[in-house]
Design a protein around this motif. Structure first.
Motif, mmCIF file in Angstrom:
data_model
loop_
_atom_site.group_PDB
_atom_site.id
_atom_site.type_symbol
_atom_site.label_atom_id
_atom_site.label_comp_id
_atom_site.label_asym_id
_atom_site.label_seq_id
_atom_site.Cartn_x
_atom_site.Cartn_y
_atom_site.Cartn_z
ATOM 1 N N ILE A 15 0.833 -1.203 0.000
ATOM 2 C CA ILE A 15 0.000 0.000 0.000
ATOM 3 C C ILE A 15 0.874 1.263 0.000
ATOM 4 O O ILE A 15 0.726 2.135 -0.859
ATOM 5 N N ASP A 35 10.120 2.865 6.711
ATOM 6 C CA ASP A 35 9.614 1.551 7.136
ATOM 7 C C ASP A 35 10.488 0.990 8.248
ATOM 8 O O ASP A 35 11.711 1.052 8.169
ATOM 9 N N LYS A 36 9.828 0.424 9.252
ATOM 10 C CA LYS A 36 10.599 -0.106 10.389
ATOM 11 C C LYS A 36 11.314 -1.403 10.033
ATOM 12 O O LYS A 36 12.218 -1.831 10.729
ATOM 13 N N THR A 43 2.786 -7.758 5.979
ATOM 14 C CA THR A 43 1.797 -8.654 5.380
ATOM 15 C C THR A 43 2.031 -8.868 3.885
ATOM 16 O O THR A 43 1.740 -9.940 3.355
ATOM 17 N N SER A 44 2.573 -7.861 3.222
ATOM 18 C CA SER A 44 2.731 -7.968 1.766
ATOM 19 C C SER A 44 3.721 -9.062 1.357
ATOM 20 O O SER A 44 3.698 -9.510 0.206
ATOM 21 N N THR A 47 1.549 -13.450 1.804
ATOM 22 C CA THR A 47 0.180 -13.348 1.301
ATOM 23 C C THR A 47 -0.051 -14.376 0.201
ATOM 24 O O THR A 47 0.903 -14.915 -0.368
ATOM 25 N N TRP A 50 -3.886 -13.279 -4.491
ATOM 26 C CA TRP A 50 -4.901 -13.330 -5.545
ATOM 27 C C TRP A 50 -5.311 -11.893 -5.840
ATOM 28 O O TRP A 50 -5.390 -11.056 -4.924
ATOM 29 N N VAL A 173 9.243 4.587 13.171
ATOM 30 C CA VAL A 173 8.736 5.905 13.587
ATOM 31 C C VAL A 173 8.237 5.787 15.025
ATOM 32 O O VAL A 173 7.406 4.924 15.341
ATOM 33 N N GLY A 325 -5.150 -5.900 0.119
ATOM 34 C CA GLY A 325 -4.304 -4.811 -0.378
ATOM 35 C C GLY A 325 -3.572 -5.156 -1.663
ATOM 36 O O GLY A 325 -3.197 -4.257 -2.420
ATOM 37 N N THR A 327 -4.908 -6.974 -4.186
ATOM 38 C CA THR A 327 -5.925 -6.697 -5.206
ATOM 39 C C THR A 327 -6.071 -5.192 -5.410
ATOM 40 O O THR A 327 -6.149 -4.694 -6.534
HETATM 41 C C1 LIG Z 1 -2.372 -15.275 4.631
HETATM 42 C C2 LIG Z 1 -2.783 -14.051 3.870
HETATM 43 C C3 LIG Z 1 -3.352 -14.163 2.616
HETATM 44 C C4 LIG Z 1 -3.729 -13.013 1.917
HETATM 45 N N1 LIG Z 1 -4.232 -13.172 0.661
HETATM 46 C C5 LIG Z 1 -4.531 -12.063 -0.070
HETATM 47 C C6 LIG Z 1 -4.958 -12.205 -1.417
HETATM 48 O O1 LIG Z 1 -5.045 -13.312 -1.939
HETATM 49 N N2 LIG Z 1 -5.243 -11.078 -2.123
HETATM 50 C C7 LIG Z 1 -5.157 -9.828 -1.560
HETATM 51 O O2 LIG Z 1 -5.469 -8.842 -2.232
HETATM 52 N N3 LIG Z 1 -4.744 -9.673 -0.276
HETATM 53 C C8 LIG Z 1 -4.424 -10.754 0.465
HETATM 54 N N4 LIG Z 1 -3.978 -10.620 1.752
HETATM 55 C C9 LIG Z 1 -3.921 -9.271 2.318
HETATM 56 C C10 LIG Z 1 -2.784 -8.449 1.773
HETATM 57 O O3 LIG Z 1 -1.597 -9.199 1.769
HETATM 58 C C11 LIG Z 1 -2.666 -7.184 2.630
HETATM 59 O O4 LIG Z 1 -3.893 -6.466 2.575
HETATM 60 C C12 LIG Z 1 -1.542 -6.266 2.186
HETATM 61 O O5 LIG Z 1 -0.315 -6.956 2.057
HETATM 62 C C13 LIG Z 1 -1.393 -5.139 3.192
HETATM 63 O O6 LIG Z 1 -0.356 -4.296 2.767
HETATM 64 P P1 LIG Z 1 0.099 -3.081 3.666
HETATM 65 O O7 LIG Z 1 1.075 -2.321 2.871
HETATM 66 O O8 LIG Z 1 -1.107 -2.380 4.186
HETATM 67 O O9 LIG Z 1 0.757 -3.755 4.951
HETATM 68 P P2 LIG Z 1 2.274 -4.322 5.164
HETATM 69 O O10 LIG Z 1 2.764 -5.068 3.989
HETATM 70 O O11 LIG Z 1 2.244 -5.045 6.471
HETATM 71 O O12 LIG Z 1 3.103 -2.998 5.284
HETATM 72 C C14 LIG Z 1 3.025 -2.168 6.406
HETATM 73 C C15 LIG Z 1 4.413 -1.645 6.693
HETATM 74 O O13 LIG Z 1 4.338 -0.661 7.710
HETATM 75 C C16 LIG Z 1 5.561 -0.709 8.417
HETATM 76 N N5 LIG Z 1 5.385 -0.053 9.727
HETATM 77 C C17 LIG Z 1 4.451 -0.324 10.667
HETATM 78 N N6 LIG Z 1 4.633 0.457 11.756
HETATM 79 C C18 LIG Z 1 5.699 1.253 11.491
HETATM 80 C C19 LIG Z 1 6.400 2.252 12.235
HETATM 81 N N7 LIG Z 1 6.052 2.607 13.474
HETATM 82 N N8 LIG Z 1 7.466 2.854 11.648
HETATM 83 C C20 LIG Z 1 7.855 2.524 10.381
HETATM 84 N N9 LIG Z 1 7.233 1.557 9.652
HETATM 85 C C21 LIG Z 1 6.176 0.933 10.198
HETATM 86 C C22 LIG Z 1 5.842 -2.198 8.534
HETATM 87 O O14 LIG Z 1 7.212 -2.481 8.758
HETATM 88 C C23 LIG Z 1 5.352 -2.742 7.185
HETATM 89 O O15 LIG Z 1 6.392 -2.967 6.243
HETATM 90 C C24 LIG Z 1 -3.556 -11.737 2.485
HETATM 91 C C25 LIG Z 1 -2.975 -11.616 3.747
HETATM 92 C C26 LIG Z 1 -2.583 -12.764 4.435
HETATM 93 C C27 LIG Z 1 -1.931 -12.629 5.771
#
Ligand SMILES: Cc1cc2nc3c(=O)[nH]c(=O)nc-3n(C[C@H](O)[C@H](O)[C@H](O)COP(=O)(O)OP(=O)(O)OC[C@H]3O[C@@H](n4cnc5c(N)ncnc54)[C@H](O)[C@@H]3O)c2cc1C
Length: 359
Positions: A15, A35-36, A43-44, A47, A50, A173, A325, A327
């Motif tokens: 995201i 990013d920490k 989560t990315s 996953t 899909w 952060v 996220g 998708t």
């Molecule tokens: C088992 C599983 C299956 C999934 N399957 C699907 C699927 O098939 N299709 C789909 O669309 N989605 C799927 N998802 C969901 C999808 O993977 C997530 O919605 C998406 O990866 C979220 O991305 P993000 O960037 O919000 O979070 P993240 O990838 O977690 O990124 C958040 C980032 O914020 C950073 N951060 C947090 N706090 C701080 C701080 N204080 N200081 C600095 N950095 C910080 C973290 O280090 C991290 O890198 C699945 C998830 C799981 C667990």
């Protein structure tokens, strides 16, 4: 002395990275992503990936997902090959009583243009012969697919860097203050940054992150455990609700849901249930070796819809947190860039605002 940016994004998962890339296309703003961990440490990097549209409810959320899926081919022209495949999606059911629900889903999704067919057993098996003859039918949509999440995040970051976005990894952060209209951001390493605008893209850590500015974000952490088989030759063509086959032949299996906090261990009971589910769907998987299991932590808003847009009562602070996220990343990046650069979005985000939880 703190370094000054127009926009600071916290979180470089799919995201934060997508938003950074889409913002950078205009090359108007100085952007820093913090990013920490590393970009795929959250989560990315854990996953199924899909690009799933067809069963997303309500239909308006399905429509948002469909718009995002439609952006993938264009995105690949811009950032490179992220192994996006529009395989079509099959969601099987095992009892006739579920056919009625499937027909209702097809009718609802048709109102926003999502094509769904409700298949007979014969039709399912002719499309996907590896599926079990115990399946009595399925919903099918040509719009679903999957992507390589590692390439996706890597290429978002590479393209953003090319457009002069800066990244700071392994930088947590720890404090955010607002002074004279600017955000003052401090990190664990002692770094100090100021920003006119700030975007929270902290995935499953969003609650803690938003508490730095005294904001409550109603999200839960939900663990999912995934099994990976040895590479198999052309087993399944479609993305099947529960599994997909990657380009290298590995099949990723699993759709477990557990609220256990941020605990990324895998457990024998879920591994066994997931293996059983796999065999119920595709009997020949009983002969496949499992080479790896991993778990990831979904971040799911309390009402399961994305939270996107301005943070109420904190001027120039924005949030993007959601399940699905992978998708949604192309459309979220697009809309967030519109919001930050032009103050408005081409799709109304009201239903996804954080303020909906005040009601
Ligand atoms: C088992 C599983 C299956 C999934 N399957 C699907 C699927 O098939 N299709 C789909 O669309 N989605 C799927 N998802 C969901 C999808 O993977 C997530 O919605 C998406 O990866 C979220 O991305 P993000 O960037 O919000 O979070 P993240 O990838 O977690 O990124 C958040 C980032 O914020 C950073 N951060 C947090 N706090 C701080 C701080 N204080 N200081 C600095 N950095 C910080 C973290 O280090 C991290 O890198 C699945 C998830 C799981 C667990």
């Amino acid at each position: 002395m703190s370094k000054r940016y127009d926009i600071v994004i916290i979180g470089s998962g799919v995201i934060g990275s997508s938003i950074a890339y889409h913002l950078s296309e205009s090359q108007q703003e100085e952007v820093l992503v913090i990013d920490k961990g590393f970009p795929l440490s959250g989560t990315s990097g854990s996953t199924q990936a899909w690009v799933w549209v067809h069963s997303k409810a309500p239909a308006s959320y399905g429509e948002l997902s469909m718009f995002s899926a439609e952006l993938y081919p264009i995105l690949e022209k811009k950032i490179g090959d992220v192994e996006y495949k529009r395989t079509g999606g099959i969601s099987p059911f095992f009892s006739e009583s579920e056919r009625e629900k499937a027909l209702m889903l097809a009718e609802k999704q048709a109102t926003v243009g999502i094509p769904i067919e409700v298949l007979s057993q014969e039709e399912v098996l002719s499309r996907e012969p590896a599926l079990s003859p115990n399946i009595v039918g399925a919903t099918y949509s040509p719009i679903d697919g999957n992507v390589n999440p590692f390439r996706l995040v890597e290429l978002f970051i590479r393209a953003a860097k090319k457009n002069n976005v800066e990244f700071s990894f392994y930088t947590s952060v720890t404090s955010i203050l607002k002074k004279n209209g600017l955000f003052e951001i401090e990190t664990e390493k002692g770094g100090k940054y100021t920003a006119k605008k700030i975007i929270f893209a902290g995935g499953p850590w969003m609650k803690e992150l938003a508490s730095l500015i005294d904001i409550k974000v109603p999200v839960k952490q939900v663990r999912g455990q995934i099994l990976i088989t040895e590479p198999l030759t052309n087993l399944i063509k479609h993305t099947i609700a529960g599994m997909r086959q990657a380009d290298n032949g590995e099949v990723l299996i699993g759709y477990s849901l557990e609220e256990v906090g941020y605990d990324r261990r895998t457990t024998l009971d879920i591994i066994q249930n997931t293996a059983q589910m796999a065999i119920d769907y595709i009997p020949s998987l009983a002969n496949a070796n499992i080479v790896r299991a991993f778990s990831g932590i979904r971040v799911i808003p309390e009402d399961e819809l994305p939270i996107i847009g301005e943070i109420p009562n904190v001027e120039n602070a924005y949030i993007s947190v959601m399940h699905s996220g992978i998708t949604l990343s192309p459309i979220i990046g697009t809309l967030m860039a519109e919001l930050l650069l032009h103050g408005d979005t081409s799709i109304d985000l009201q239903q996804y605002s954080l303020s909906r939880f005040d009601k």
